[in-house]
Motif scaffolding. Sequence first.
Motif, short mmCIF file in Angstrom:
data_model
loop_
_atom_site.label_atom_id
_atom_site.label_comp_id
_atom_site.label_asym_id
_atom_site.label_seq_id
_atom_site.Cartn_x
_atom_site.Cartn_y
_atom_site.Cartn_z
N LEU A 32 0.84 -1.18 0.00
CA LEU A 32 0.00 0.00 0.00
C LEU A 32 0.88 1.23 0.00
O LEU A 32 1.85 1.30 0.74
N ARG A 33 0.59 2.21 -0.85
CA ARG A 33 1.36 3.45 -0.89
C ARG A 33 0.47 4.61 -1.31
O ARG A 33 -0.59 4.40 -1.89
N LEU A 34 0.93 5.80 -1.02
CA LEU A 34 0.19 7.00 -1.41
C LEU A 34 0.52 7.36 -2.85
O LEU A 34 1.64 7.20 -3.30
N MET A 35 -0.48 7.85 -3.55
CA MET A 35 -0.29 8.28 -4.93
C MET A 35 -0.90 9.66 -5.10
O MET A 35 -1.91 9.98 -4.48
N LEU A 36 -0.29 10.45 -5.94
CA LEU A 36 -0.85 11.75 -6.28
C LEU A 36 -1.89 11.56 -7.38
O LEU A 36 -1.61 10.92 -8.38
N LEU A 37 -3.08 12.08 -7.17
CA LEU A 37 -4.12 12.00 -8.19
C LEU A 37 -4.06 13.20 -9.12
O LEU A 37 -4.64 13.18 -10.20
N ALA A 38 -3.36 14.24 -8.67
CA ALA A 38 -3.18 15.46 -9.48
C ALA A 38 -1.86 16.09 -9.07
O ALA A 38 -1.31 15.78 -8.02
N GLN A 48 18.31 25.11 -0.73
CA GLN A 48 19.41 24.76 -1.64
C GLN A 48 19.39 25.63 -2.89
O GLN A 48 20.43 26.06 -3.38
N ILE A 49 18.20 25.89 -3.41
CA ILE A 49 18.07 26.66 -4.65
C ILE A 49 18.33 28.14 -4.43
O ILE A 49 19.09 28.77 -5.17
N PHE A 50 17.69 28.72 -3.41
CA PHE A 50 17.73 30.17 -3.21
C PHE A 50 18.69 30.63 -2.11
O PHE A 50 18.98 31.82 -2.01
N GLY A 51 19.14 29.71 -1.26
CA GLY A 51 20.04 30.08 -0.19
C GLY A 51 19.37 30.81 0.96
O GLY A 51 20.04 31.47 1.75
N ILE A 52 18.06 30.70 1.05
CA ILE A 52 17.32 31.31 2.15
C ILE A 52 16.30 30.31 2.69
O ILE A 52 15.86 29.42 1.97
N LYS A 53 15.95 30.48 3.94
CA LYS A 53 14.94 29.61 4.55
C LYS A 53 13.57 30.24 4.33
O LYS A 53 13.26 31.27 4.91
N THR A 54 12.79 29.61 3.49
CA THR A 54 11.49 30.14 3.12
C THR A 54 10.39 29.55 3.99
O THR A 54 10.56 28.49 4.59
N LYS A 55 9.27 30.23 4.04
CA LYS A 55 8.09 29.69 4.72
C LYS A 55 7.40 28.75 3.73
O LYS A 55 7.20 29.08 2.56
N VAL A 56 7.04 27.58 4.21
CA VAL A 56 6.40 26.57 3.38
C VAL A 56 5.16 26.07 4.10
O VAL A 56 5.22 25.73 5.27
N SER A 57 4.04 26.03 3.40
CA SER A 57 2.80 25.48 3.95
C SER A 57 2.40 24.30 3.07
O SER A 57 2.41 24.39 1.85
N ILE A 58 2.03 23.22 3.72
CA ILE A 58 1.59 22.02 3.02
C ILE A 58 0.14 21.76 3.39
O ILE A 58 -0.23 21.78 4.57
N HIS A 59 -0.69 21.54 2.40
CA HIS A 59 -2.11 21.24 2.62
C HIS A 59 -2.37 19.89 1.95
O HIS A 59 -2.39 19.79 0.73
N LEU A 60 -2.57 18.89 2.76
CA LEU A 60 -2.77 17.53 2.28
C LEU A 60 -4.26 17.24 2.19
O LEU A 60 -4.98 17.35 3.19
N LEU A 61 -4.72 16.89 1.03
CA LEU A 61 -6.11 16.52 0.82
C LEU A 61 -6.14 15.05 0.46
O LEU A 61 -5.58 14.63 -0.55
N ARG A 62 -6.74 14.26 1.33
CA ARG A 62 -6.78 12.81 1.12
C ARG A 62 -8.13 12.39 0.57
O ARG A 62 -9.16 12.89 0.99
N ILE A 63 -8.09 11.48 -0.36
CA ILE A 63 -9.33 10.95 -0.95
C ILE A 63 -9.39 9.46 -0.71
O ILE A 63 -8.45 8.77 -0.83
#
Length: 82
Positions: A1-7, A67-82
């Motif tokens: 069993l594993r998670l898959m992205l639907l979009a 790694q890309i920008f050399g700065i610590k950015t704010k990141v928000s993750i919104h997980l929608l499970r189906i």
Amino acid sequence: LRLMLLADPKITLMGLVDRDHDDEESIINDIKQEVEDVLLDLREGEIYESEKIEEDLRVAVRRLLNQIFGIKTKVSIHLLRI
């Protein structure tokens, strides 16, 4: 069993690159790949732990952007499970 992205993940790079910046598409593709890699690396018991998945994704994307920008950015993750 594993998670898959639907979009594809919805990604906004607010304040990091211009929408017309040549590298924006490449950076977004790198982020999408990072998301897929994190989901593939989850152990079977972890796939039901939404908070852990969100945190793992947040840390991985933030690390990549650092790694890309050399700065610590704010990141928000919104997980929608189906």
